[in-house]
Design a protein around this motif. Structure first.
Motif, PDB file in Angstrom:
ATOM      1  N   CYS A 135       0.922  -1.126  -0.107  1.00  0.00           N
ATOM      2  CA  CYS A 135       0.095  -0.081   0.094  1.00  0.00           C
ATOM      3  C   CYS A 135       0.791   1.381  -0.103  1.00  0.00           C
ATOM      4  O   CYS A 135       0.525   2.217  -0.599  1.00  0.00           O
ATOM      5  CB  CYS A 135      -1.130   0.051   1.369  1.00  0.00           C
ATOM      6  N   VAL A 136       2.091   1.225   0.562  1.00  0.00           N
ATOM      7  CA  VAL A 136       3.043   2.389   0.731  1.00  0.00           C
ATOM      8  C   VAL A 136       3.597   2.676  -0.585  1.00  0.00           C
ATOM      9  O   VAL A 136       3.549   3.749  -1.132  1.00  0.00           O
ATOM     10  CB  VAL A 136       3.926   2.309   1.821  1.00  0.00           C
ATOM     11  N   GLU A 137       4.033   1.544  -1.205  1.00  0.00           N
ATOM     12  CA  GLU A 137       4.624   1.355  -2.526  1.00  0.00           C
ATOM     13  C   GLU A 137       3.565   2.241  -3.641  1.00  0.00           C
ATOM     14  O   GLU A 137       3.860   2.913  -4.231  1.00  0.00           O
ATOM     15  CB  GLU A 137       5.192   0.292  -2.916  1.00  0.00           C
ATOM     16  N   ASP A 138       2.328   1.649  -3.658  1.00  0.00           N
ATOM     17  CA  ASP A 138       1.452   1.870  -4.518  1.00  0.00           C
ATOM     18  C   ASP A 138       0.960   3.653  -4.005  1.00  0.00           C
ATOM     19  O   ASP A 138       0.652   4.203  -5.222  1.00  0.00           O
ATOM     20  CB  ASP A 138       0.164   1.191  -4.314  1.00  0.00           C
ATOM     21  N   TYR A 139       0.879   4.021  -2.904  1.00  0.00           N
ATOM     22  CA  TYR A 139       0.798   5.478  -2.681  1.00  0.00           C
ATOM     23  C   TYR A 139       2.042   6.073  -3.260  1.00  0.00           C
ATOM     24  O   TYR A 139       1.664   7.314  -3.756  1.00  0.00           O
ATOM     25  CB  TYR A 139       0.522   5.497  -1.192  1.00  0.00           C
ATOM     26  N   LEU A 140       3.222   5.703  -3.019  1.00  0.00           N
ATOM     27  CA  LEU A 140       4.379   6.566  -3.529  1.00  0.00           C
ATOM     28  C   LEU A 140       4.573   6.478  -4.954  1.00  0.00           C
ATOM     29  O   LEU A 140       4.748   7.547  -5.374  1.00  0.00           O
ATOM     30  CB  LEU A 140       5.212   5.928  -3.031  1.00  0.00           C
ATOM     31  N   SER A 141       3.742   5.528  -5.703  1.00  0.00           N
ATOM     32  CA  SER A 141       3.595   5.546  -7.196  1.00  0.00           C
ATOM     33  C   SER A 141       2.696   6.565  -7.654  1.00  0.00           C
ATOM     34  O   SER A 141       2.699   6.738  -8.924  1.00  0.00           O
ATOM     35  CB  SER A 141       3.439   4.237  -7.701  1.00  0.00           C
ATOM     36  N   GLY A 142       1.735   7.054  -6.711  1.00  0.00           N
ATOM     37  CA  GLY A 142       0.729   8.272  -7.183  1.00  0.00           C
ATOM     38  C   GLY A 142      -0.559   7.277  -7.597  1.00  0.00           C
ATOM     39  O   GLY A 142      -1.332   8.035  -8.065  1.00  0.00           O
ATOM     40  N   GLN A 143      -0.615   6.220  -7.068  1.00  0.00           N
ATOM     41  CA  GLN A 143      -1.857   5.605  -7.483  1.00  0.00           C
ATOM     42  C   GLN A 143      -3.066   5.988  -6.411  1.00  0.00           C
ATOM     43  O   GLN A 143      -2.959   5.726  -5.181  1.00  0.00           O
ATOM     44  CB  GLN A 143      -1.649   3.915  -7.096  1.00  0.00           C
ATOM     45  N   ARG A 144      -3.965   6.530  -6.929  1.00  0.00           N
ATOM     46  CA  ARG A 144      -5.285   6.998  -6.261  1.00  0.00           C
ATOM     47  C   ARG A 144      -6.566   7.057  -7.204  1.00  0.00           C
ATOM     48  O   ARG A 144      -6.567   7.270  -8.495  1.00  0.00           O
ATOM     49  CB  ARG A 144      -5.120   8.735  -5.963  1.00  0.00           C
ATOM     50  N   TYR A 145      -7.529   6.863  -6.668  1.00  0.00           N
ATOM     51  CA  TYR A 145      -8.638   6.451  -7.412  1.00  0.00           C
ATOM     52  C   TYR A 145      -9.739   7.347  -6.497  1.00  0.00           C
ATOM     53  O   TYR A 145      -9.677   7.588  -5.445  1.00  0.00           O
ATOM     54  CB  TYR A 145      -9.392   5.170  -7.428  1.00  0.00           C
ATOM     55  N   PRO A 146     -10.673   8.017  -7.069  1.00  0.00           N
ATOM     56  CA  PRO A 146     -11.688   8.904  -6.476  1.00  0.00           C
ATOM     57  C   PRO A 146     -12.641   8.300  -5.505  1.00  0.00           C
ATOM     58  O   PRO A 146     -12.852   6.773  -5.496  1.00  0.00           O
ATOM     59  CB  PRO A 146     -12.762   9.453  -7.553  1.00  0.00           C
ATOM     60  N   LEU A 147     -12.899   8.525  -4.269  1.00  0.00           N
ATOM     61  CA  LEU A 147     -13.772   8.036  -3.527  1.00  0.00           C
ATOM     62  C   LEU A 147     -15.242   7.448  -3.869  1.00  0.00           C
ATOM     63  O   LEU A 147     -15.646   6.518  -3.277  1.00  0.00           O
ATOM     64  CB  LEU A 147     -13.889   8.818  -1.983  1.00  0.00           C
ATOM     65  N   HIS A 148     -15.633   7.931  -4.817  1.00  0.00           N
ATOM     66  CA  HIS A 148     -16.984   7.766  -5.257  1.00  0.00           C
ATOM     67  C   HIS A 148     -16.867   6.242  -6.023  1.00  0.00           C
ATOM     68  O   HIS A 148     -17.866   5.670  -6.287  1.00  0.00           O
ATOM     69  CB  HIS A 148     -17.576   8.724  -6.212  1.00  0.00           C
ATOM     70  N   LEU A 149     -15.506   5.811  -6.320  1.00  0.00           N
ATOM     71  CA  LEU A 149     -15.255   4.570  -6.933  1.00  0.00           C
ATOM     72  C   LEU A 149     -15.951   3.438  -5.765  1.00  0.00           C
ATOM     73  O   LEU A 149     -16.457   2.408  -6.498  1.00  0.00           O
ATOM     74  CB  LEU A 149     -14.079   4.306  -7.053  1.00  0.00           C
ATOM     75  N   VAL A 150     -15.993   3.982  -4.659  1.00  0.00           N
ATOM     76  CA  VAL A 150     -16.560   2.744  -3.510  1.00  0.00           C
ATOM     77  C   VAL A 150     -18.049   3.278  -3.243  1.00  0.00           C
ATOM     78  O   VAL A 150     -18.308   4.184  -2.515  1.00  0.00           O
ATOM     79  CB  VAL A 150     -15.809   2.803  -2.170  1.00  0.00           C
ATOM     80  N   ALA A 151     -19.008   2.877  -3.782  1.00  0.00           N
ATOM     81  CA  ALA A 151     -20.532   3.059  -3.517  1.00  0.00           C
ATOM     82  C   ALA A 151     -20.818   2.093  -2.635  1.00  0.00           C
ATOM     83  O   ALA A 151     -20.766   0.926  -2.584  1.00  0.00           O
ATOM     84  CB  ALA A 151     -21.208   3.237  -4.814  1.00  0.00           C
ATOM     85  N   THR A 152     -21.781   2.948  -1.558  1.00  0.00           N
ATOM     86  CA  THR A 152     -22.579   1.766  -0.668  1.00  0.00           C
ATOM     87  C   THR A 152     -24.034   2.022  -0.822  1.00  0.00           C
ATOM     88  O   THR A 152     -24.383   3.209  -0.899  1.00  0.00           O
ATOM     89  CB  THR A 152     -21.998   2.418   0.995  1.00  0.00           C
ATOM     90  N   ASP A 153     -24.699   0.930  -1.067  1.00  0.00           N
ATOM     91  CA  ASP A 153     -26.101   1.047  -1.156  1.00  0.00           C
ATOM     92  C   ASP A 153     -27.000   1.475   0.146  1.00  0.00           C
ATOM     93  O   ASP A 153     -26.361   1.089   1.241  1.00  0.00           O
ATOM     94  CB  ASP A 153     -26.574  -0.314  -1.615  1.00  0.00           C
ATOM     95  N   PRO A 154     -27.790   2.271   0.052  1.00  0.00           N
ATOM     96  CA  PRO A 154     -28.545   2.690   1.259  1.00  0.00           C
ATOM     97  C   PRO A 154     -28.957   1.864   2.107  1.00  0.00           C
ATOM     98  O   PRO A 154     -29.212   1.723   3.282  1.00  0.00           O
ATOM     99  CB  PRO A 154     -29.679   3.551   0.710  1.00  0.00           C
ATOM    100  N   GLY A 155     -29.281   0.491   1.512  1.00  0.00           N
ATOM    101  CA  GLY A 155     -29.819  -0.612   2.467  1.00  0.00           C
ATOM    102  C   GLY A 155     -28.742  -1.117   3.401  1.00  0.00           C
ATOM    103  O   GLY A 155     -29.034  -1.707   4.367  1.00  0.00           O
ATOM    104  N   VAL A 156     -27.583  -0.851   3.228  1.00  0.00           N
ATOM    105  CA  VAL A 156     -26.487  -1.228   4.395  1.00  0.00           C
ATOM    106  C   VAL A 156     -26.795  -0.447   5.526  1.00  0.00           C
ATOM    107  O   VAL A 156     -26.677  -0.937   6.532  1.00  0.00           O
ATOM    108  CB  VAL A 156     -25.073  -0.662   3.618  1.00  0.00           C
ATOM    109  N   TYR A 157     -27.336   0.767   5.629  1.00  0.00           N
ATOM    110  CA  TYR A 157     -27.544   1.444   6.770  1.00  0.00           C
ATOM    111  C   TYR A 157     -29.137   1.195   7.409  1.00  0.00           C
ATOM    112  O   TYR A 157     -29.385   1.510   8.453  1.00  0.00           O
ATOM    113  CB  TYR A 157     -27.773   2.914   6.523  1.00  0.00           C
ATOM    114  N   ALA A 158     -29.776   0.616   6.847  1.00  0.00           N
ATOM    115  CA  ALA A 158     -31.144  -0.049   7.359  1.00  0.00           C
ATOM    116  C   ALA A 158     -31.133  -0.972   8.441  1.00  0.00           C
ATOM    117  O   ALA A 158     -30.477  -1.726   8.525  1.00  0.00           O
ATOM    118  CB  ALA A 158     -32.145  -0.429   6.122  1.00  0.00           C
TER     119      ALA A 158
END
Length: 158
Positions: A135-158
């Protein structure tokens, strides 16, 4: 013949926190002795991965974590008590506040420490998982993705 694998991966989250070239890690008691890890832990019922990483970082470091991106999604496997265990890790990068010195850290956490990449590489034998360095090496290489890539369905919170 296929080896017996765990039925399903355990979902974990990790906070990759870098300031001035140093990364925030935790030293924790494990079944294998004292180990180094990013602030990390298991996704709990009723929370999104982003909520989980915020909670875990606070519990393990006493610092408020604000995720800014997804570094990666990782699948690993280890042997625990003569059983194969798989982990699906979502690693988020972001910023932290100053430590709340009044806050008690999670059970098992000995201390937090800031380490540069070379020190993390040199301590690989003490890592809780090979994913710590990955994870450190990937971070140092500049690997980043937008947070919206991880979506949570509202049913998780029900």
């Amino acid at each position: 013949m296929q080896a017996h694998l765990s039925a399903r991966p355990r979902v974990t989250v990790a906070a990759i926190i870098e300031q001035a070239g140093r990364f925030l890690l935790v030293e924790e008691h494990t079944q294998d002795g004292l180990r180094l890890n990013q602030p990390a832990g298991h996704l709990e019922i009723g929370e999104s991965p982003q909520q989980a990483v915020i909670r875990e970082a606070l519990e393990e470091t006493g610092r408020a974590f604000t995720p800014s991106g997804l570094v990666g999604v990782y699948l690993s496997r280890t042997r625990r008590d003569s059983q194969d265990v798989s982990y699906l890790r979502l690693a988020f990068c972001g910023e932290v506040s100053e430590a709340d010195v009044e806050r008690k850290l999670d059970e098992g956490i000995v201390r937090t420490l800031w380490m540069d990449a070379d020190a993390i590489r040199a301590s690989a034998h003490r890592h809780r998982s090979p994913l710590v360095l990955r994870c450190v090496e990937d971070y140092l290489s500049g690997q980043r993705y937008p947070l919206h890539l991880v979506a949570t369905d509202p049913g998780v919170y029900a």
